[in-house]
Design a protein around this motif. Sequence first.
Motif, PDB file in Angstrom:
ATOM      1  N   VAL A  68      17.777   6.169 -12.171  1.00  0.00           N
ATOM      2  CA  VAL A  68      17.176   6.426 -11.260  1.00  0.00           C
ATOM      3  C   VAL A  68      18.003   7.286 -10.147  1.00  0.00           C
ATOM      4  O   VAL A  68      17.124   7.834  -9.440  1.00  0.00           O
ATOM      5  CB  VAL A  68      17.147   4.906 -10.459  1.00  0.00           C
ATOM      6  N   GLU A  69      19.313   7.364 -10.220  1.00  0.00           N
ATOM      7  CA  GLU A  69      19.999   8.206  -9.344  1.00  0.00           C
ATOM      8  C   GLU A  69      19.539   9.776  -9.562  1.00  0.00           C
ATOM      9  O   GLU A  69      19.598  10.691  -8.945  1.00  0.00           O
ATOM     10  CB  GLU A  69      21.528   7.999  -9.478  1.00  0.00           C
ATOM     11  N   GLY A  72      16.295  10.784  -8.236  1.00  0.00           N
ATOM     12  CA  GLY A  72      16.006  10.702  -6.930  1.00  0.00           C
ATOM     13  C   GLY A  72      14.724   9.978  -6.645  1.00  0.00           C
ATOM     14  O   GLY A  72      14.580   9.112  -6.755  1.00  0.00           O
ATOM     15  N   THR A  73      13.727  10.946  -5.912  1.00  0.00           N
ATOM     16  CA  THR A  73      12.345  10.452  -5.900  1.00  0.00           C
ATOM     17  C   THR A  73      11.619  10.067  -7.053  1.00  0.00           C
ATOM     18  O   THR A  73      11.566  10.833  -8.000  1.00  0.00           O
ATOM     19  CB  THR A  73      11.598  11.331  -4.929  1.00  0.00           C
ATOM     20  N   ILE A  74      11.144   9.193  -7.276  1.00  0.00           N
ATOM     21  CA  ILE A  74      10.484   8.595  -8.642  1.00  0.00           C
ATOM     22  C   ILE A  74       9.121   8.405  -8.285  1.00  0.00           C
ATOM     23  O   ILE A  74       8.484   7.484  -7.418  1.00  0.00           O
ATOM     24  CB  ILE A  74      10.772   7.221  -9.077  1.00  0.00           C
ATOM     25  N   ALA A 116      12.922   1.119 -10.568  1.00  0.00           N
ATOM     26  CA  ALA A 116      12.197   2.214  -9.932  1.00  0.00           C
ATOM     27  C   ALA A 116      11.501   1.863  -8.574  1.00  0.00           C
ATOM     28  O   ALA A 116      10.996   3.048  -7.771  1.00  0.00           O
ATOM     29  CB  ALA A 116      11.243   2.845 -11.002  1.00  0.00           C
ATOM     30  N   SER A 119      12.362   3.373  -4.781  1.00  0.00           N
ATOM     31  CA  SER A 119      12.006   4.793  -4.978  1.00  0.00           C
ATOM     32  C   SER A 119      10.856   5.034  -4.652  1.00  0.00           C
ATOM     33  O   SER A 119      10.113   5.942  -3.808  1.00  0.00           O
ATOM     34  CB  SER A 119      12.777   5.399  -5.904  1.00  0.00           C
ATOM     35  N   ALA A 122       9.430   4.003  -1.216  1.00  0.00           N
ATOM     36  CA  ALA A 122       9.851   5.140  -0.302  1.00  0.00           C
ATOM     37  C   ALA A 122       9.025   6.289  -0.336  1.00  0.00           C
ATOM     38  O   ALA A 122       8.637   6.975   0.433  1.00  0.00           O
ATOM     39  CB  ALA A 122      11.329   5.467  -0.528  1.00  0.00           C
ATOM     40  N   ALA A 123       8.499   6.535  -1.610  1.00  0.00           N
ATOM     41  CA  ALA A 123       7.797   7.744  -1.862  1.00  0.00           C
ATOM     42  C   ALA A 123       6.218   7.508  -1.315  1.00  0.00           C
ATOM     43  O   ALA A 123       5.457   8.280  -1.596  1.00  0.00           O
ATOM     44  CB  ALA A 123       7.683   8.122  -3.245  1.00  0.00           C
TER      45      ALA A 123
END
Length: 245
Positions: A68-69, A72-74, A116, A119, A122-123
């Motif tokens: 995940v790190e 970043g954005t997934i 996940a 992220s 957030a996306a």
Amino acid sequence: MRRRVMRLDRKTIIITGAASGIGQARARRALEEGARVIGVDLNGGGMPDGVEPVIGDVTAAATIARAVETAGTIHGLGTIAGISRSGVAIDELSPEDWDQVFAVNVKACWQWLVGALPSMRAAGGGSVVMVASQLAFGGGRLNAAYIASKGAIVSLVKTAGFELAPDNVRVNAVAPGAIDTPMLNDGMSRAEDPAAARDYSRNRHAMKRFGQVDEIANGVVYLLSDEASFSTGSVITIDGGWTAA
Ligand code: NAI
């Protein structure tokens, strides 16, 4: 000349089981469609060039955190890693093997989805694709833990797809027939008569053949892409007519 549209352009996608079989094909197809691909597996040996490897056990929280790190954005997640303990009678299967199959084939899929999710939210959304099996619908012999685990995936994508629809996170599965991969060959080699087992399995499909990894990877690319924007909680059967026969 018209430029070919890349179906996963500008998407970052995590794929577990990316070093072999269906996961490997899917990682390669995702790259071909313009995605940035983070591949997760026990070893990186078989991962296609261009995949960013995260080596580790999919059941370990530390592996999920690293992937995940790294990502970043997934935008997309494919939980493809799976194991089988075929060739064992239902009353001879050990509780340890049962737990291991469910840890990799079911619990890890849920853990990766949860990992996940922040992220993807957030996306503004994302797509998760899991792998069930035609056996989830038809049953089978000497493979109880595996088949039950694939039935659980059918239920998991339905409940997750329903629950996460407000977040614009789509959750679907493909249900392949028998696909020519190391897992299939390993399972067949444990049969009493491997050649007869291969023939039986091949002929059990209406199309009288095994599937190829790309035939599943193409279905997964579709579900990951925006072309599948109205699909969630669904299972796409890609099984050469196994369930129809
Ligand atoms: P495969 O054995 O060729 O590849 C599986 C990959 O998962 C391997 O690279 C392995 O190292 C990785 N893996 C297994 N356990 C792991 C763990 N704990 N941590 C990290 N990586 C791990 O298998 P195949 O055939 O490509 O299967 C992929 C998925 O498709 C599995 O979920 C399988 O159940 C499913 N499937 C396969 C079918 C077939 O006929 N091959 C049919 C229906 C479903």
